[in-house]
Write a protein that holds these residues in place. Sequence first.
Motif, PDB file in Angstrom:
ATOM      1  N   MET A  33       0.571  -1.215  -0.098  1.00 50.30           N
ATOM      2  CA  MET A  33      -0.039  -0.107   0.095  1.00 50.30           C
ATOM      3  C   MET A  33       0.884   1.260  -0.132  1.00 50.30           C
ATOM      4  SD  MET A  33      -2.792  -0.728   2.752  1.00 50.30           S
ATOM      5  CE  MET A  33      -3.560  -2.177   3.314  1.00 50.30           C
ATOM      6  N   ARG A 294       3.679   8.761  16.819  1.00 47.97           N
ATOM      7  CA  ARG A 294       3.938   7.759  15.827  1.00 47.97           C
ATOM      8  C   ARG A 294       3.044   6.747  15.596  1.00 47.97           C
ATOM      9  NH1 ARG A 294      10.095   6.876  14.189  1.00 47.97           N
ATOM     10  NH2 ARG A 294       9.219   5.946  12.443  1.00 47.97           N
ATOM     11  N   ILE A 296      -0.585   5.043  15.368  1.00 42.71           N
ATOM     12  CA  ILE A 296      -1.696   5.153  14.466  1.00 42.71           C
ATOM     13  C   ILE A 296      -3.135   5.286  14.896  1.00 42.71           C
ATOM     14  CG2 ILE A 296      -2.388   4.508  12.119  1.00 42.71           C
ATOM     15  CD1 ILE A 296       0.655   4.847  12.202  1.00 42.71           C
ATOM     16  N   ARG A 298      -6.768   4.814  14.832  1.00 42.73           N
ATOM     17  CA  ARG A 298      -7.919   3.827  14.187  1.00 42.73           C
ATOM     18  C   ARG A 298      -9.424   4.335  14.375  1.00 42.73           C
ATOM     19  NH1 ARG A 298      -4.201   0.848  10.831  1.00 42.73           N
ATOM     20  NH2 ARG A 298      -2.302   0.594  12.286  1.00 42.73           N
ATOM     21  N   TYR A 319      -1.571   5.968   8.521  1.00 40.20           N
ATOM     22  CA  TYR A 319      -0.298   6.743   8.290  1.00 40.20           C
ATOM     23  C   TYR A 319      -0.259   7.354   7.113  1.00 40.20           C
ATOM     24  CZ  TYR A 319       4.703   7.163   7.454  1.00 40.20           C
ATOM     25  OH  TYR A 319       6.159   7.523   7.220  1.00 40.20           O
ATOM     26  N   ARG A 348      -4.558   2.747  22.304  1.00 43.89           N
ATOM     27  CA  ARG A 348      -4.382   1.489  23.651  1.00 43.89           C
ATOM     28  C   ARG A 348      -4.347   2.179  25.113  1.00 43.89           C
ATOM     29  NH1 ARG A 348      -1.613   0.551  18.683  1.00 43.89           N
ATOM     30  NH2 ARG A 348       0.316   1.418  19.255  1.00 43.89           N
TER      31      ARG A 348
ATOM     32  N   VAL B  36       4.491   0.443   9.940  1.00 42.38           N
ATOM     33  CA  VAL B  36       4.903   1.826   9.975  1.00 42.38           C
ATOM     34  C   VAL B  36       5.164   2.348  11.472  1.00 42.38           C
ATOM     35  CG1 VAL B  36       3.412   2.634   8.137  1.00 42.38           C
ATOM     36  CG2 VAL B  36       2.332   2.302  10.146  1.00 42.38           C
ATOM     37  N   PHE B  37       5.115   1.637  12.355  1.00 43.85           N
ATOM     38  CA  PHE B  37       5.354   1.918  13.624  1.00 43.85           C
ATOM     39  C   PHE B  37       5.382   0.705  14.541  1.00 43.85           C
ATOM     40  CE2 PHE B  37       3.859   3.379  17.967  1.00 43.85           C
ATOM     41  CZ  PHE B  37       5.115   3.934  18.446  1.00 43.85           C
ATOM     42  N   VAL B  55       3.625  -3.776  20.142  1.00 41.63           N
ATOM     43  CA  VAL B  55       2.725  -3.477  19.144  1.00 41.63           C
ATOM     44  C   VAL B  55       3.074  -3.142  17.887  1.00 41.63           C
ATOM     45  CG1 VAL B  55       0.463  -2.260  18.662  1.00 41.63           C
ATOM     46  CG2 VAL B  55       0.951  -3.010  21.058  1.00 41.63           C
ATOM     47  N   GLU B  57       2.299  -1.818  14.381  1.00 37.71           N
ATOM     48  CA  GLU B  57       1.331  -1.101  13.670  1.00 37.71           C
ATOM     49  C   GLU B  57       1.777  -1.018  12.003  1.00 37.71           C
ATOM     50  OE1 GLU B  57      -1.429   1.140  14.661  1.00 37.71           O
ATOM     51  OE2 GLU B  57      -0.769   2.080  16.758  1.00 37.71           O
ATOM     52  N   SER B  58       0.698  -1.517  11.360  1.00 40.47           N
ATOM     53  CA  SER B  58       1.076  -1.679   9.912  1.00 40.47           C
ATOM     54  C   SER B  58       0.037  -0.793   9.181  1.00 40.47           C
ATOM     55  CB  SER B  58       0.909  -3.096   9.315  1.00 40.47           C
ATOM     56  OG  SER B  58      -0.453  -3.339   9.235  1.00 40.47           O
ATOM     57  N   VAL B  59      -0.126  -0.703   7.843  1.00 40.33           N
ATOM     58  CA  VAL B  59      -0.999   0.152   7.272  1.00 40.33           C
ATOM     59  C   VAL B  59      -2.359  -0.284   7.218  1.00 40.33           C
ATOM     60  CG1 VAL B  59       0.453   1.141   5.544  1.00 40.33           C
ATOM     61  CG2 VAL B  59      -0.411  -0.999   5.191  1.00 40.33           C
ATOM     62  N   LYS B  60      -2.540  -1.685   7.618  1.00 40.20           N
ATOM     63  CA  LYS B  60      -3.765  -2.237   7.722  1.00 40.20           C
ATOM     64  C   LYS B  60      -4.335  -2.144   9.173  1.00 40.20           C
ATOM     65  CE  LYS B  60      -2.945  -5.984   5.089  1.00 40.20           C
ATOM     66  NZ  LYS B  60      -3.228  -7.698   5.142  1.00 40.20           N
ATOM     67  N   ALA B  61      -3.436  -2.551  10.307  1.00 35.14           N
ATOM     68  CA  ALA B  61      -4.054  -2.729  11.695  1.00 35.14           C
ATOM     69  C   ALA B  61      -2.823  -2.460  12.655  1.00 35.14           C
ATOM     70  CB  ALA B  61      -4.891  -3.795  11.894  1.00 35.14           C
ATOM     71  N   ALA B  62      -3.467  -2.574  13.965  1.00 38.00           N
ATOM     72  CA  ALA B  62      -2.453  -2.672  14.943  1.00 38.00           C
ATOM     73  C   ALA B  62      -2.457  -4.298  15.360  1.00 38.00           C
ATOM     74  CB  ALA B  62      -2.813  -1.840  16.053  1.00 38.00           C
TER      75      ALA B  62
END
Lengths: 368, 124
Positions: A33, A294, A296, A298, A319, A348, B36-37, B55, B57-62
């Motif tokens: 992506m 940093r 993300i 959601r 991101y 979290r 990404v993190f 944890v 973190e990807s572009v899809k989900a944690a």
Amino acid sequence: MNPTALYALHKKYDAHLVDFAKYHMPLYYKTGMLEEHIHTRKEAGLFDVSHMGQLLITSPQGTNKILELLEKLVPSPLSSLKSGSCRYTVLTNENGGCIDDLLIEVLSEKEVLAVLNASRKHIDLSHLKKMLPELTFELINHKSLFALQGPKAVSILNNLIPGVDTLKFMHGSFFMWQESTLWITRSGYTGEDGFEISLPNALAETFAKKLLAHKEVALIGLGARDSLRLEAGLPLYGHELNLNRSFLEANMRWLVGKPIPEKLNCLGKEYLNRQLKDSSSIEEKRVGLIIKERSIPREGYKILNEKKVLIGIVTSGAYSPTLKKPIAQGYVKSTFAKIGTKVYVVIREKPVEAELVKLPFIAPGYAR
Amino acid sequence: MTKYFSREHEWIEIQDNNEALIGITSYAIEQLGDVVFIEFPSPGTEISAGKECAVIESVKAASELYAPMSGKVLEKNVALEDSPATVNKDNSVWFLKVQLSSPKEVTALMDEKTYQSYITSLET
């Protein structure tokens, strides 16, 4: 599950396919992506969006009558639209919420095309049939829909189909390609200049291959489509828009056109007119957020004010490959919706600092 | 050095003095998409086998990283804080260095051959 006409091609390009609104759709391809997102911003991305509803609307009395009737169901002026004009708007419900957001495209003096979200197209169709029995509606299944988006889109498409470069943003026209008729609009969902192309299924793979023969063109999945539209500040139905949020809460007052009308006459007008007349009656507003750390944000994460009191909720987050920071869209109480406000997003169980910013996150590349 | 694998697609490489490196397998990386993190535990944190210890973190989900074995975090891979995308390019990159507290826990993990057949069973 329905495959689109490009199913074989998606497979060939190693698409990660997911089930989306009853279609097998590519979420991303080999490069992933992030790469696809960046490619679209720099070059040109080809999106198969054939899952979207292409609803043909006709009437024996022609386009003027169609637009006049459709105006009862949307907050935007439509009767002024000429052949080739496109308008983005929403179908409102009786509570002032949104049944869907859609593009209304005037194909000719006789026909109008509505482009609908895949997950909403059958609901929209029943609503339209019920509300406007005078009109004829047909969901077209024999046509595919592509989007070609990015700064290189215009030169590439014009190479194949001379003349598309003369289209203005939010305008469309019919073009011939290999003895078939294509409906092409200069529009899109990425914040970039680009086109949406409606073409017969039988031609879809051939046409996609012609585009992909250009080294600047890459196939882009729904994953990057989402992060691109998020950066472009565009809402996604089911996230920023739904049955319980009005387009005015979504900060889209511009849908009513200029000059701003005294009153709206669409469904939900009581609720909407109160919000239109007195913006202080809008309790929550759509905002953009940039996260200072940093992690993300959601969908569903809580937004707190400076005193750590709950003021809203994240509706989409990602991101941002362009800003290289986590970004989000969400709703906050209007009293806290001022640009520049310091807030927290609970990630979290930890409040992470964020700032409310103006949408879009990026400068759009539309050919206005 | 031998690598062992968990059902949650972490690997652990046990070194001298019961120190070990923890990372994730290609299968996990494939599922995550672009990373990404990564939220790491601080050095000194006690981690326990099967429990969340970081944890991703990807572009899809944690997604959670589960500790394959128990121990104390000695070091986090700070290079991944600056360039988490390294994970997508190199499946041998480690996330955490730990001091194992119960080395016998390794018997609950899979060796490479067993893990490969486990993956195959998931894919069919």
